[in-house]
Design an enzyme around this catalytic site. Sequence first.
Site, PDB file in Angstrom:
ATOM      1  N   SER A   1      21.023   1.564  -9.024  1.00 46.52           N
ATOM      2  CA  SER A   1      21.297   1.376 -10.451  1.00 46.52           C
ATOM      3  C   SER A   1      22.105   0.100 -10.625  1.00 46.52           C
ATOM      4  O   SER A   1      22.863  -0.297  -9.728  1.00 46.52           O
ATOM      5  CB  SER A   1      22.093   2.566 -11.001  1.00 46.52           C
TER       6      SER A   1
ATOM      7  N   TYR B   1      29.240   8.220 -10.343  1.00 51.03           N
ATOM      8  CA  TYR B   1      27.904   7.625 -10.397  1.00 51.03           C
ATOM      9  C   TYR B   1      27.933   6.195  -9.866  1.00 51.03           C
ATOM     10  O   TYR B   1      27.107   5.815  -9.027  1.00 51.03           O
ATOM     11  CB  TYR B   1      27.380   7.647 -11.828  1.00 51.03           C
TER      12      TYR B   1
END
Length: 260
Positions: A146, A159
Amino acid sequence: MSDSYYTNKSVLITGGAQGIGLGMAERFAQAGASVIITDNDKEAGTEALERLRKQHLEVLFIPCDVSQEDEVKQLMQQLQSKYGHLDALVNNAGIADPFMGDLQEMEVSAFDKVLSVNLRGPLLCAKYALPLLQKAEHPSILNISSTRAFMSEPNTFAYSASKGGLEALTHALAVSLTQARVRVNAIAPGWIEVGEWEKKQKRYEPHHSEEDKAQHPVGRVGVPQDIAEAALFLCSDKAGFITGQSLTIDGGMTVKMIYA
């Protein structure tokens, strides 16, 4: 790339029942691959099977929680029995909600859970898929990272940390698996709209404002197909000189300077 390139090749996509994973599963299957979807959401997996088989695509769903070592072992044993080899492993499974609240209120157990799926999971899958990958002619591992590995919003500790770790794991595996002939790369998606790729219970019709679109130099928000096309290339022998790399696919968002 020819839509017959992946004929007689097997591709495992973790977290493949929804979102980017489902988009990749569809595209690999369209290119001729035997696609194995694994996901811990059985409802989503069943719906994904229905969706892809309506297109007469070859796909198999096997439930699995990639953070659990025994389940990953069992998954690979099933693939050994059915296919005997694996051409590509796409580590896509992850807990996607990045927000955890204020640091002082954060539950450490929640942090650990995200890392166990997003980072430990890809390691376990790589470990137990390796014997199958080594039986393929041009084996490849692709990790879905990501852009949050490189930039953050407030309170996205787990995350961001997990995706940053996955970036590092990518080059560590690439160097470590040289003798095994396994290439390892990553894709770091930016804003990808998955509303139409969720299971029915969660599906929604996307709407993006002109401001949303303007954040991207290409003038739009991304879609799963944007990631799928790159995955198709990186897992093929057309990318045979590429390993240990991470490709950012975000419509140019991370290179656009924004003044608050």
